[in-house]
Design a protein around this motif. Sequence first.
Motif, PDB file in Angstrom:
ATOM      1  N   ASN A 143       0.795  -1.227   0.000  1.00 17.86           N
ATOM      2  CA  ASN A 143       0.000   0.000   0.000  1.00 17.86           C
ATOM      3  C   ASN A 143       0.830   1.280   0.000  1.00 17.86           C
ATOM      4  OD1 ASN A 143      -2.216  -1.609  -0.003  1.00 17.86           O
ATOM      5  ND2 ASN A 143      -2.869  -1.171   2.083  1.00 17.86           N
ATOM      6  N   GLY A 144       2.146   1.177   0.108  1.00 18.62           N
ATOM      7  CA  GLY A 144       2.995   2.355   0.019  1.00 18.62           C
ATOM      8  C   GLY A 144       3.056   3.170   1.302  1.00 18.62           C
ATOM      9  N   LEU A 145       3.264   4.487   1.142  1.00 20.86           N
ATOM     10  CA  LEU A 145       3.438   5.391   2.282  1.00 20.86           C
ATOM     11  C   LEU A 145       2.081   5.711   2.904  1.00 20.86           C
ATOM     12  CD1 LEU A 145       5.548   7.078   3.856  1.00 20.86           C
ATOM     13  CD2 LEU A 145       5.027   8.963   2.290  1.00 20.86           C
ATOM     14  N   LEU A 146       1.972   5.521   4.223  1.00 20.11           N
ATOM     15  CA  LEU A 146       0.697   5.666   4.919  1.00 20.11           C
ATOM     16  C   LEU A 146       0.865   6.468   6.198  1.00 20.11           C
ATOM     17  CD1 LEU A 146      -0.389   1.902   4.780  1.00 20.11           C
ATOM     18  CD2 LEU A 146      -0.974   3.682   3.113  1.00 20.11           C
ATOM     19  N   LEU A 147      -0.107   7.312   6.494  1.00 25.63           N
ATOM     20  CA  LEU A 147      -0.217   7.940   7.813  1.00 25.63           C
ATOM     21  C   LEU A 147      -1.278   7.160   8.574  1.00 25.63           C
ATOM     22  CD1 LEU A 147       0.491  10.272   9.780  1.00 25.63           C
ATOM     23  CD2 LEU A 147      -1.458  11.516   8.780  1.00 25.63           C
ATOM     24  N   THR A 148      -0.848   6.279   9.459  1.00 24.12           N
ATOM     25  CA  THR A 148      -1.786   5.388  10.124  1.00 24.12           C
ATOM     26  C   THR A 148      -2.173   5.849  11.523  1.00 24.12           C
ATOM     27  OG1 THR A 148       0.120   3.998  10.726  1.00 24.12           O
ATOM     28  CG2 THR A 148      -1.167   3.346   8.810  1.00 24.12           C
ATOM     29  N   ASN A 149      -1.407   6.734  12.130  1.00 19.79           N
ATOM     30  CA  ASN A 149      -1.760   7.322  13.430  1.00 19.79           C
ATOM     31  C   ASN A 149      -1.339   8.777  13.463  1.00 19.79           C
ATOM     32  OD1 ASN A 149      -1.176   4.625  15.902  1.00 19.79           O
ATOM     33  ND2 ASN A 149      -2.885   5.024  14.530  1.00 19.79           N
ATOM     34  N   LEU A 150      -2.215   9.631  13.924  1.00 23.71           N
ATOM     35  CA  LEU A 150      -1.859  10.989  14.329  1.00 23.71           C
ATOM     36  C   LEU A 150      -3.036  11.494  15.146  1.00 23.71           C
ATOM     37  CD1 LEU A 150       0.235  13.234  14.281  1.00 23.71           C
ATOM     38  CD2 LEU A 150      -0.976  14.200  12.318  1.00 23.71           C
ATOM     39  N   PHE A 151      -2.983  11.249  16.452  1.00 23.70           N
ATOM     40  CA  PHE A 151      -4.142  11.579  17.276  1.00 23.70           C
ATOM     41  C   PHE A 151      -3.723  12.113  18.647  1.00 23.70           C
ATOM     42  CE2 PHE A 151      -3.551   6.936  17.860  1.00 23.70           C
ATOM     43  CZ  PHE A 151      -3.385   6.857  19.225  1.00 23.70           C
ATOM     44  N   ILE A 197     -15.845  -8.709  11.033  1.00 21.85           N
ATOM     45  CA  ILE A 197     -16.004  -7.260  11.209  1.00 21.85           C
ATOM     46  C   ILE A 197     -15.434  -6.544   9.991  1.00 21.85           C
ATOM     47  CG2 ILE A 197     -15.455  -5.256  12.632  1.00 21.85           C
ATOM     48  CD1 ILE A 197     -15.165  -7.086  15.014  1.00 21.85           C
ATOM     49  N   ASN A 198     -16.233  -5.710   9.364  1.00 24.19           N
ATOM     50  CA  ASN A 198     -15.811  -4.958   8.185  1.00 24.19           C
ATOM     51  C   ASN A 198     -15.063  -3.704   8.631  1.00 24.19           C
ATOM     52  OD1 ASN A 198     -15.519  -4.038   5.557  1.00 24.19           O
ATOM     53  ND2 ASN A 198     -17.557  -3.117   5.501  1.00 24.19           N
ATOM     54  N   THR A 199     -13.859  -3.901   9.174  1.00 22.68           N
ATOM     55  CA  THR A 199     -13.092  -2.772   9.717  1.00 22.68           C
ATOM     56  C   THR A 199     -12.597  -1.870   8.596  1.00 22.68           C
ATOM     57  OG1 THR A 199     -11.124  -4.178   9.739  1.00 22.68           O
ATOM     58  CG2 THR A 199     -12.351  -3.969  11.791  1.00 22.68           C
ATOM     59  N   PRO A 200     -12.662  -0.550   8.781  1.00 22.84           N
ATOM     60  CA  PRO A 200     -12.182   0.374   7.759  1.00 22.84           C
ATOM     61  C   PRO A 200     -10.668   0.523   7.810  1.00 22.84           C
ATOM     62  CG  PRO A 200     -12.977   1.605   9.639  1.00 22.84           C
ATOM     63  CD  PRO A 200     -13.237   0.150   9.943  1.00 22.84           C
ATOM     64  N   ASN A 201     -10.108   1.136   6.778  1.00 20.66           N
ATOM     65  CA  ASN A 201      -8.708   1.512   6.816  1.00 20.66           C
ATOM     66  C   ASN A 201      -8.488   2.620   7.833  1.00 20.66           C
ATOM     67  OD1 ASN A 201      -7.887  -0.278   4.762  1.00 20.66           O
ATOM     68  ND2 ASN A 201      -8.545   1.159   3.179  1.00 20.66           N
ATOM     69  N   GLN A 202      -7.231   2.921   8.128  1.00 15.42           N
ATOM     70  CA  GLN A 202      -6.898   3.960   9.088  1.00 15.42           C
ATOM     71  C   GLN A 202      -7.365   5.318   8.558  1.00 15.42           C
ATOM     72  OE1 GLN A 202      -4.664   1.900   7.630  1.00 15.42           O
ATOM     73  NE2 GLN A 202      -3.685   0.679   9.207  1.00 15.42           N
ATOM     74  N   GLY A 203      -8.025   6.088   9.415  1.00 19.82           N
ATOM     75  CA  GLY A 203      -8.535   7.382   8.984  1.00 19.82           C
ATOM     76  C   GLY A 203      -9.074   8.191  10.142  1.00 19.82           C
ATOM     77  N   ASN A 226     -14.675   5.162   4.685  1.00 22.35           N
ATOM     78  CA  ASN A 226     -14.014   5.261   3.383  1.00 22.35           C
ATOM     79  C   ASN A 226     -12.560   5.691   3.505  1.00 22.35           C
ATOM     80  OD1 ASN A 226     -16.479   4.685   2.113  1.00 22.35           O
ATOM     81  ND2 ASN A 226     -17.059   6.839   2.116  1.00 22.35           N
ATOM     82  N   ALA A 227     -11.963   5.524   4.663  1.00 19.21           N
ATOM     83  CA  ALA A 227     -10.637   6.093   4.935  1.00 19.21           C
ATOM     84  C   ALA A 227      -9.580   5.562   3.974  1.00 19.21           C
ATOM     85  CB  ALA A 227     -10.233   5.780   6.372  1.00 19.21           C
ATOM     86  N   ASP A 228      -8.638   6.440   3.658  1.00 21.03           N
ATOM     87  CA  ASP A 228      -7.481   6.106   2.825  1.00 21.03           C
ATOM     88  C   ASP A 228      -6.252   6.716   3.483  1.00 21.03           C
ATOM     89  OD1 ASP A 228      -5.531   5.661   0.975  1.00 21.03           O
ATOM     90  OD2 ASP A 228      -6.494   6.755  -0.663  1.00 21.03           O
ATOM     91  N   PRO A 229      -5.470   5.917   4.220  1.00 16.69           N
ATOM     92  CA  PRO A 229      -4.314   6.474   4.942  1.00 16.69           C
ATOM     93  C   PRO A 229      -3.211   6.999   4.028  1.00 16.69           C
ATOM     94  CG  PRO A 229      -4.304   4.084   5.058  1.00 16.69           C
ATOM     95  CD  PRO A 229      -5.614   4.472   4.441  1.00 16.69           C
ATOM     96  N   SER A 230      -3.268   6.679   2.732  1.00 17.96           N
ATOM     97  CA  SER A 230      -2.296   7.245   1.802  1.00 17.96           C
ATOM     98  C   SER A 230      -2.656   8.669   1.407  1.00 17.96           C
ATOM     99  CB  SER A 230      -2.191   6.379   0.541  1.00 17.96           C
ATOM    100  OG  SER A 230      -3.394   6.428  -0.211  1.00 17.96           O
ATOM    101  N   ASP A 231      -3.896   9.093   1.712  1.00 16.55           N
ATOM    102  CA  ASP A 231      -4.346  10.457   1.419  1.00 16.55           C
ATOM    103  C   ASP A 231      -5.380  10.880   2.460  1.00 16.55           C
ATOM    104  OD1 ASP A 231      -4.820  12.901   0.229  1.00 16.55           O
ATOM    105  OD2 ASP A 231      -6.236  12.086  -1.245  1.00 16.55           O
ATOM    106  N   PRO A 232      -4.962  11.084   3.734  1.00 16.67           N
ATOM    107  CA  PRO A 232      -5.908  11.488   4.779  1.00 16.67           C
ATOM    108  C   PRO A 232      -6.611  12.792   4.415  1.00 16.67           C
ATOM    109  CG  PRO A 232      -3.803  10.848   5.719  1.00 16.67           C
ATOM    110  CD  PRO A 232      -3.592  10.944   4.246  1.00 16.67           C
TER     111      PRO A 232
END
Length: 392
Positions: A143-151, A197-203, A226-232
Amino acid sequence: MIRFLVAALSIAFAGAASAQGLSGPSSVEADLEPGDGLTDPQYRSEFPRNIAPGWFQWKDRLAESGFRYNIDYLALGQSTNADLGTGEAASGIARFYGSWQATERGSLTFKIEDRHSYTDVAPQFLGLDGGALSITGTAFNDNGLLLTNLFWTQRAENGSWTLQVGQIDVTDFLDIYGLVSPYSGFQNLSFNTNPTINTPNQGLGIAGGVKLSENFYAVASVSDANADPSDPNFDVFSDGNLFKSLELGYTSGFDRIYFDNIHLTFWHADAADDGSRPEDYGAAFSAAWFFGNKWMPFFRAGASKGTAALFDRSVSAGLGYYGRNTDLAGLGLNWAEARGIDGDQFTLEAFYRFSISPGLQITPSLQFISDPLLNPTQDSITLFGLRTRIVF
């Protein structure tokens, strides 16, 4: 241009530095703690600390001032005897993650990942490629470069509630138990977050947890379906495409929240406006208990409407064993069925994680899938894997 709102609410009742909050074994808080958060771990080696002592001493000084971080690399190689597909897969994950204790009760958590495959098929999809309805290498994709956490996390002074808001991964806290992490425990999705469980992507998301008593808790979350961690992005709550969850649970103590845990989870995912994802909902049950800080039997089950999740029914049971040096052995058996596909599929996974040091783990594994649902001409599929993790 990456756009994001500092979002998510995971749960960490045990304090900012504890891996044993409602953020589970695959969360940043857990990964910052050596030895799965177990006390006084012993190891065979000091590698890589002994080859770069200055680097780790600098990290220790930053930790004393409230900033903790890791840089790690994970690699997974798998091969299978399936008579369909490529028969092998390999990929890696490079991660930079940490937390900053900004105030006495508030902290900022971050994680950036680069997921890349060495082969045409990544391990996450090797089972599907071979004809099994099975995710055999959870998280090891391309999936390439991802922002999976920033909270941001805010906690009550007495620890009675926790809120987090920002870019979240709901699998950090949703339906967790001690062996759920694909980075340190089981690799097959059947033994990670429940495959019904239909878990979403990180978002973008919001979650909160509250202590109901000394042993009971509740956790709720709302996040971008509909999250897309490659383009938050900010486009979350305007269109109503949301994933919601509610969990009610019991633990022996909030310092052992994912070691001793029994809970019931309810969830609902809206249909996508463009028709790419139907509405889905369901419930899951999990019971796991850590006896003598050695043995962890578990039982997990789930059912869903079955339109978007991998399975509409699933039951898993197994056992984990923590040996010396925080080595970890795991054995799990899963039964599952999927809507629209005749038959049942059984999955067995066994692994042994050698904890060479706090910064080096090596995990060979075996997966056996009986009656693969997408390959009725083959009675069973066997898959061998080798996962490594090194932490700097």
